[in-house]
Each structure stands twice: as C-alpha cells, then as structure tokens.
Design a protein around this motif. Structure first.
Motif, PDB file in Angstrom:
ATOM      1  N   ALA A 256       2.509  19.260  12.146  1.00  0.00           N
ATOM      2  CA  ALA A 256       2.307  18.304  10.981  1.00  0.00           C
ATOM      3  C   ALA A 256       1.616  16.877  11.842  1.00  0.00           C
ATOM      4  N   LEU A 257       2.704  16.848  12.937  1.00  0.00           N
ATOM      5  CA  LEU A 257       2.233  15.372  12.924  1.00  0.00           C
ATOM      6  C   LEU A 257       0.931  15.845  14.056  1.00  0.00           C
ATOM      7  N   ASP A 258       1.133  16.641  14.888  1.00  0.00           N
ATOM      8  CA  ASP A 258      -0.052  17.662  15.942  1.00  0.00           C
ATOM      9  C   ASP A 258      -1.778  17.248  14.748  1.00  0.00           C
TER      10      ASP A 258
ATOM     11  N   THR B 105      12.945   3.523  18.226  1.00  0.00           N
ATOM     12  CA  THR B 105      11.789   4.775  18.974  1.00  0.00           C
ATOM     13  C   THR B 105      11.608   6.081  17.492  1.00  0.00           C
ATOM     14  N   GLY B 106      11.857   6.051  15.976  1.00  0.00           N
ATOM     15  CA  GLY B 106      11.100   6.972  15.071  1.00  0.00           C
ATOM     16  C   GLY B 106      12.570   8.389  15.557  1.00  0.00           C
ATOM     17  N   ALA B 107      12.100   8.943  14.289  1.00  0.00           N
ATOM     18  CA  ALA B 107      12.209  10.638  14.467  1.00  0.00           C
ATOM     19  C   ALA B 107      11.511  11.745  14.555  1.00  0.00           C
TER      20      ALA B 107
ATOM     21  N   ARG C 286       0.312  -1.206  -0.438  1.00  0.00           N
ATOM     22  CA  ARG C 286       0.331  -0.402   0.336  1.00  0.00           C
ATOM     23  C   ARG C 286       0.755   1.280  -0.227  1.00  0.00           C
ATOM     24  N   ILE C 287       2.226   1.290   0.839  1.00  0.00           N
ATOM     25  CA  ILE C 287       2.768   2.268   1.181  1.00  0.00           C
ATOM     26  C   ILE C 287       4.144   2.559   0.954  1.00  0.00           C
ATOM     27  N   CYS C 288       4.710   1.614  -0.270  1.00  0.00           N
ATOM     28  CA  CYS C 288       6.290   1.893  -0.090  1.00  0.00           C
ATOM     29  C   CYS C 288       6.080   3.201  -1.006  1.00  0.00           C
TER      30      CYS C 288
ATOM     31  N   ALA D 217      19.962  -0.478  17.946  1.00  0.00           N
ATOM     32  CA  ALA D 217      19.265   0.089  17.357  1.00  0.00           C
ATOM     33  C   ALA D 217      19.211   0.223  15.890  1.00  0.00           C
ATOM     34  N   GLY D 218      17.876   0.588  15.148  1.00  0.00           N
ATOM     35  CA  GLY D 218      17.075   0.654  14.089  1.00  0.00           C
ATOM     36  C   GLY D 218      16.480   1.771  13.321  1.00  0.00           C
ATOM     37  N   GLY D 219      15.614   1.289  12.270  1.00  0.00           N
ATOM     38  CA  GLY D 219      14.689   2.666  11.921  1.00  0.00           C
ATOM     39  C   GLY D 219      15.429   3.852  11.264  1.00  0.00           C
TER      40      GLY D 219
ATOM     41  N   TYR E 119       7.886  -1.804  23.688  1.00  0.00           N
ATOM     42  CA  TYR E 119       7.360  -0.673  25.039  1.00  0.00           C
ATOM     43  C   TYR E 119       7.475   0.642  23.932  1.00  0.00           C
ATOM     44  N   ASP E 120       6.285   0.974  24.629  1.00  0.00           N
ATOM     45  CA  ASP E 120       5.860   2.356  23.782  1.00  0.00           C
ATOM     46  C   ASP E 120       5.038   3.536  23.908  1.00  0.00           C
ATOM     47  N   ARG E 121       5.142   4.812  23.922  1.00  0.00           N
ATOM     48  CA  ARG E 121       4.346   6.238  24.588  1.00  0.00           C
ATOM     49  C   ARG E 121       3.402   6.323  24.103  1.00  0.00           C
TER      50      ARG E 121
ATOM     51  N   ILE F  54      17.489  12.304  26.876  1.00  0.00           N
ATOM     52  CA  ILE F  54      16.315  11.838  27.079  1.00  0.00           C
ATOM     53  C   ILE F  54      16.294  10.420  27.564  1.00  0.00           C
ATOM     54  N   PHE F  55      17.285   9.298  27.568  1.00  0.00           N
ATOM     55  CA  PHE F  55      17.474   7.618  27.870  1.00  0.00           C
ATOM     56  C   PHE F  55      18.585   8.066  28.981  1.00  0.00           C
ATOM     57  N   ASP F  56      19.153   8.951  29.195  1.00  0.00           N
ATOM     58  CA  ASP F  56      19.790   9.300  30.320  1.00  0.00           C
ATOM     59  C   ASP F  56      21.232   8.015  30.322  1.00  0.00           C
TER      60      ASP F  56
HETATM   61  C1  LIG Z   1       3.121  11.753   8.068  1.00  0.00           C
HETATM   62  C2  LIG Z   1       4.011  10.427   6.794  1.00  0.00           C
HETATM   63  C3  LIG Z   1       3.718  10.014   6.617  1.00  0.00           C
HETATM   64  C4  LIG Z   1       4.959   8.816   5.726  1.00  0.00           C
HETATM   65  N1  LIG Z   1       3.933   8.035   4.650  1.00  0.00           N
HETATM   66  C5  LIG Z   1       4.949   6.910   4.489  1.00  0.00           C
HETATM   67  C6  LIG Z   1       4.836   5.782   3.548  1.00  0.00           C
HETATM   68  O1  LIG Z   1       4.064   6.945   2.550  1.00  0.00           O
HETATM   69  N2  LIG Z   1       5.727   5.025   2.871  1.00  0.00           N
HETATM   70  C7  LIG Z   1       6.740   5.034   3.683  1.00  0.00           C
HETATM   71  O2  LIG Z   1       7.233   3.799   2.705  1.00  0.00           O
HETATM   72  N3  LIG Z   1       7.093   5.636   4.892  1.00  0.00           N
HETATM   73  C8  LIG Z   1       6.807   6.343   5.219  1.00  0.00           C
HETATM   74  N4  LIG Z   1       6.923   7.529   6.543  1.00  0.00           N
HETATM   75  C9  LIG Z   1       7.971   7.036   6.794  1.00  0.00           C
HETATM   76  C10 LIG Z   1       7.638   5.763   7.421  1.00  0.00           C
HETATM   77  O3  LIG Z   1       6.816   6.173   8.690  1.00  0.00           O
HETATM   78  C11 LIG Z   1       8.813   5.733   8.695  1.00  0.00           C
HETATM   79  O4  LIG Z   1      10.092   5.890   8.232  1.00  0.00           O
HETATM   80  C12 LIG Z   1       8.907   4.578   9.633  1.00  0.00           C
HETATM   81  O5  LIG Z   1       7.534   4.399  10.390  1.00  0.00           O
HETATM   82  C13 LIG Z   1       9.889   4.276  10.406  1.00  0.00           C
HETATM   83  O6  LIG Z   1       9.450   3.232  11.262  1.00  0.00           O
HETATM   84  P1  LIG Z   1      10.133   3.352  12.778  1.00  0.00           P
HETATM   85  O7  LIG Z   1       9.828   2.084  13.842  1.00  0.00           O
HETATM   86  O8  LIG Z   1      11.683   3.525  12.899  1.00  0.00           O
HETATM   87  O9  LIG Z   1       9.756   4.528  13.867  1.00  0.00           O
HETATM   88  P2  LIG Z   1       8.406   5.105  14.039  1.00  0.00           P
HETATM   89  O10 LIG Z   1       7.036   4.296  13.189  1.00  0.00           O
HETATM   90  O11 LIG Z   1       7.993   6.678  14.245  1.00  0.00           O
HETATM   91  O12 LIG Z   1       7.687   4.409  15.077  1.00  0.00           O
HETATM   92  C14 LIG Z   1       8.452   4.401  17.035  1.00  0.00           C
HETATM   93  C15 LIG Z   1       7.586   3.972  17.931  1.00  0.00           C
HETATM   94  O13 LIG Z   1       8.385   4.668  19.684  1.00  0.00           O
HETATM   95  C16 LIG Z   1       7.916   5.477  19.675  1.00  0.00           C
HETATM   96  N5  LIG Z   1       8.390   5.904  21.180  1.00  0.00           N
HETATM   97  C17 LIG Z   1       9.043   7.007  20.505  1.00  0.00           C
HETATM   98  N6  LIG Z   1      10.172   7.431  20.978  1.00  0.00           N
HETATM   99  C18 LIG Z   1       9.639   6.665  22.906  1.00  0.00           C
HETATM  100  C19 LIG Z   1      10.011   6.393  24.460  1.00  0.00           C
HETATM  101  N7  LIG Z   1      10.918   7.767  24.680  1.00  0.00           N
HETATM  102  N8  LIG Z   1       9.719   5.278  24.326  1.00  0.00           N
HETATM  103  C20 LIG Z   1       8.730   4.486  24.107  1.00  0.00           C
HETATM  104  N9  LIG Z   1       8.182   5.244  23.543  1.00  0.00           N
HETATM  105  C21 LIG Z   1       8.481   5.576  21.909  1.00  0.00           C
HETATM  106  C22 LIG Z   1       7.003   6.264  19.392  1.00  0.00           C
HETATM  107  O14 LIG Z   1       5.627   6.068  19.938  1.00  0.00           O
HETATM  108  C23 LIG Z   1       6.671   5.614  17.796  1.00  0.00           C
HETATM  109  O15 LIG Z   1       5.431   3.962  18.059  1.00  0.00           O
HETATM  110  C24 LIG Z   1       5.922   8.607   6.513  1.00  0.00           C
HETATM  111  C25 LIG Z   1       6.070   9.535   7.763  1.00  0.00           C
HETATM  112  C26 LIG Z   1       5.914  10.380   8.121  1.00  0.00           C
HETATM  113  C27 LIG Z   1       5.897  11.481   9.474  1.00  0.00           C
END
Ligand SMILES: Cc1cc2nc3c(=O)[nH]c(=O)nc-3n(C[C@H](O)[C@H](O)[C@H](O)COP(=O)(O)OP(=O)(O)OC[C@H]3O[C@@H](n4cnc5c(N)ncnc54)[C@H](O)[C@@H]3O)c2cc1C
Ligand code: SF4
Length: 429
Positions: free
Chosen positions: A210-212, A189-191, A45-47, A388-390, A125-127, A358-360
């Motif tokens: 945007a994210l809000d 934890t993503g960016a 669907r989203i790649c 770590a990854g993603g 774990y997820d926030r 953040i993680f000390d």
């Molecule tokens: C609006 C938007 C649209 C996108 N559309 C596409 C698309 O169409 N196709 C595509 O391939 N990519 C898309 N991307 C990019 C894609 O979503 C990301 O690259 C991908 O989700 C990254 O995965 P991740 O698991 O690294 O992190 P994330 O999906 O960001 O997940 C990280 C998780 O960690 C949690 N977290 C963070 N900090 C903490 C903490 N301190 N304690 C506990 N939990 C924590 C967060 O709550 C979150 O649930 C989009 C991104 C955005 C912002």
C-alpha cells in the motif's frame, strides 16, 4: 470536562471555540484552538471525528445530529492562514541545549515546534526528501492537500528549526552518534513494517504494498518523476484493482484508485463492516464512490503467470470471539471464487520496525509488539536522554495522537534538560 473535549486526544477547548465562532469572533476562536493543537487545520481535515470528538458530542447523542467540530476547526485555521493570524514561530529566550529529532512526521514536527518555542536549538532528521511523514507521503491529497502540510513545515523552518532531509538514522548515523551530538533525542520514526499475506502467488508482479502505491501517487501530486508510476506498475488507470485490508490505509488506496481512473475497485476484507478497524465515515465515502466491498472474504491465492491476473477468494463467517473480544473469521467450506485483478494492493496495516537493531542501540527496550517502551508521562525511553512517541511507541495510530505525543515529549525533554542544568549548577556551587 465536556464529552467532546474529553474524547479529543489534545483536549481541545471545543465548546468555547464553537461559541466564539457562533458569535463571529473568529480570530479569538482560532487563538483558542491553536493553543492546544500544533496543526488544527490538519486535524480538522483528517481526524476520524466519528470516533473522537463528534462521536461523543451530547447533541449527537440526544438525536439532534452532530456538530461538525472538525469542519469548524479546519475553517478557523484556514481563515487564520488567509488573514495572516498565524504568527511566526518565536522564542522568548535562547537556550544553549540542542535537541535532535528523528522523524519529521506529526510527532516530530509538534515536538520541534514546542521545543523551539522554549528556545532550544532543534534539528529534525528524516530519511525522506520532504518533511511531514505520512502527512506528506501516506495520506492522499484528496483528504489532505500537500500545500497545507508544506506551509506548516515552512513556518517551522522560518522559526529556526533545521531539517536534515535524506538523512537515515541507521545508515548515515547511529543513535549513539546523534546522542553525542545532542543534549536529548526524540525518536518519532513511525511504524513502517507492512503486515504480509501468506498465500501462493503473492510475489507476482503488480501485487504491491500500500505505501509504495500511495507514495507514488503523492509524489506525482508534487510533480515528481516516478518511474514505477509512469510505467503503469503503480498506476490504477484502466485496471481492475483489488485492495486487501479493512483499515484507513485500505480506504485511502481504494479511493485513490477510483480517482486514477480504475475500471473496477474491490475491497477485500475478512470480517464484516461492523468489525472493520477503519472509520465508518471513510467506508461510507468509499461506498458512495462506487467501490465494491467483498465483506467476509479472504484471499487464498494470487493467480497469473508473471503478472497478477486474478485473486482466488473464499468466503468467511464470524466464529467465536478471540482474547480481544473480536469474533474470529472462519472459512466457509467450498465457497471459493475468483476475482479478476491486474493490480493488487496489500493494505493489512503496519508494525514497528526493529529499531534497536536498525539504530544499533540494544539499550532501547521494546514491547512484545516491537514498539519502543516509554514512560507514559515523560515519554522517556530506557536510554538516558532519549525519548520516543507517535506510532513507533503506540503502534500504528492517528495523527492527533502523534501530535499529543510530540507535545508531551517536548515537555518531558524540557524537564529533563532543566533538571540536568540544575544538577550541574549545584555541583559547581
Ligand atoms: C495511508 C495512511 C493513511 C492514514 N490516514 C490517517 C487519517 O486519515 N487520519 C489520521 O489521524 N491518521 C491517519 N493515518 C495514521 C497517521 O498518519 C499516523 O498515525 C501518524 O502519521 C504517525 O505520526 P508519526 O510522527 O509517529 O510517524 P510518521 O508520520 O510515520 O513519520 C515518521 C517519519 O520518520 C521518518 N523515519 C523513519 N525511520 C527513519 C530513520 N531511520 N531515519 C530518519 N527518518 C526516519 C519517516 O521517513 C517519516 O517521515 C494514516 C496512516 C496511513 C499509513
Ligand atoms: S483535534 Fe481531532 S479530535 Fe480533537 S477536536 Fe479536532 S478533529 Fe476533534
């Protein structure tokens, strides 16, 4: 290896499952597609296929039009779910070791599945209050239906993976606490640090990140109560909306605003279409839906008394290339104009948060962009037993790369734990 396969980050065996599909052997095709991908129906669907598999299809390059690889991948997995071919998550042996995963986005979920399959105990774990990361709260429902994400999460829960939601590392525990509790930890934890605009009036009401905006819209889709949406602050209905940015997040915002019933939606981007970072397919979709693109345009000020009423913009032209080879936008003198806007959405992209702080955990080393430094093969960080990854390691990227990292990290963690167990055995002999 065929071009399409080589340009899929998971190196999916595309030619073989396309052949099986053409022969009507759908279950076998599905089995093959899920062997290298933990969420094929989501990638289908989203790649941004135009930049990955389909964009490198030799049939496309020979002028015959591309094979719709993503659509076939989605169809195979949706058919598999409908026919009960998606098997429960099972493991052959039970292992004593326990792995903690921080972040329930695609990287965390893929790693959790791979590790559980090998028999490890896994806690994620997820926030947030729901798993899925940006699959759940970033990407809009019209691109990725949320029941598609939730059924994947449920399958993992049913397979024995424990989800601790509403748990924020840094607030509810430090990394050291989790490291003590688990034999290995994967940080996914993503960016999430939004890039800011430096212009007067940027703090006016109804100039929003945007994210809000996207989280509020996705929460409404789940049927949640969202006061900032219900008050109109994060609802585009009846508004003149200006979205600033040219990536996929900006495209998701403009397309969401159109669906919410905005009067007019403009996308403001300082370069031209050829130099947009987002997928051109997404730009074409937005264009078809009536979004006005203000190419080569930069916001200079946000206008209004308390709430935003307009944006002062100026035209740009492309100058000489910078160190990355992209042409630098340069302001055109005397080309200012004003655009009416009662909702402005800032979608300029995201950087990594300061995780060592953040993680000390000062032992976590980061790159100059703030992303976590990892070994390219094992995804081990500079802290023992922590991987770590993603997006937190790559910078804002793609779902398919997050899945790839989750799978690689699971392999790295497995090898680490096996080596550790071997050392203990040898010491005991
Ligand atoms: C609006 C938007 C649209 C996108 N559309 C596409 C698309 O169409 N196709 C595509 O391939 N990519 C898309 N991307 C990019 C894609 O979503 C990301 O690259 C991908 O989700 C990254 O995965 P991740 O698991 O690294 O992190 P994330 O999906 O960001 O997940 C990280 C998780 O960690 C949690 N977290 C963070 N900090 C903490 C903490 N301190 N304690 C506990 N939990 C924590 C967060 O709550 C979150 O649930 C989009 C991104 C955005 C912002
Ligand atoms: S995972 Fe993405 S890049 Fe790979 S085959 Fe599927 S749609 Fe193409």
């Amino acid at each position: 290896m065929p071009f399409c396969q080589a340009h899929c980050p998971l190196q999916n065996n595309i030619p073989d499952w396309l052949k099986l599909t053409a022969e009507g052997r759908l279950e076998e095709a599905y089995e093959l597609s899920q062997a290298t991908n933990n969420m094929p129906e989501i990638c289908g669907r989203i790649c941004p296929q135009d930049k990955l598999c389909e964009g490198n299809c030799v049939i496309e390059q020979s002028g015959h039009g591309t094979v719709t690889i993503g659509a076939v991948e989605k169809y195979l997995s949706d058919t598999a779910w409908a026919n009960g071919w998606v098997k429960p998550l099972k493991h052959r042996r039970v292992r004593a070791e326990h792995v903690g995963i921080i972040g329930a986005g695609p990287a965390g979920l893929a790693a959790a599945e791979e590790l559980r399959r090998k028999g490890y105990k896994v806690t994620v774990y997820d926030r947030h209050d729901r798993a899925g990361g940006l699959l759940t709260y970033g990407i809009p429902n019209f691109k990725l239906e949320k029941d598609v994400v939730m059924r994947r999460v449920k399958r993992l829960e049913d397979g024995g993976i424990v989800f601790k939601l509403g748990f924020e590392v840094g607030r509810d525990a430090s990394l050291a606490d989790l490291r003590e509790k688990h034999d290995a930890v994967f940080i996914a934890t993503g960016a999430y640090r939004p890039r800011e605009i430096d212009a007067p009036g940027v703090t006016l009401k109804h100039v929003v990140p945007a994210l809000d905006y996207l989280i509020a819209s996705n929460r409404k889709g789940f049927g949640d109560r969202v006061p900032d949406f219900d008050s109109g602050a994060l609802d585009a209905k009846g508004k003149h909306v200006a979205v600033i940015g040219g990536g996929d997040t900006a495209m998701d915002c403009v397309r969401t605003a159109i669906r919410q019933g905005a009067k007019q939606v403009s996308c403001i981007y300082r370069r031209d279409m050829e130099n947009m970072p987002g997928s051109l397919r997404e730009v074409a979709n937005a264009d078809e839906e009536g979004i006005v693109f203000e190419w080569l345009t930069l916001p200079k000020a946000f206008l209004g008394k308390k709430k935003v009423e307009g944006v002062r913009l100026t035209r740009m032209r492309l100058g000489t290339p910078d160190h990355s080879g992209r042409k630098t936008p340069v302001e055109v003198e005397g080309a200012d104009f004003t655009l009416n806007a009662d909702l402005v959405i800032k979608a300029l992209g995201f950087d990594a948060e300061d995780l060592p702080k953040i993680f000390d955990a000062p032992g976590l080393s980061v790159s100059r962009w703030g992303t976590l430094t990892t070994d390219p093969k094992t995804l081990a960080t500079t802290m023992d037993g922590v991987f770590a990854g993603g997006d937190i390691a790559r910078g804002a990227s793609l779902v398919v790369w997050a899945i790839r990292d989750g799978r690689d990290a699971a392999a790295g963690i497995h090898n680490y734990l096996e080596a550790k167990a071997q050392t203990v055995l040898e010491a005991a002999e």
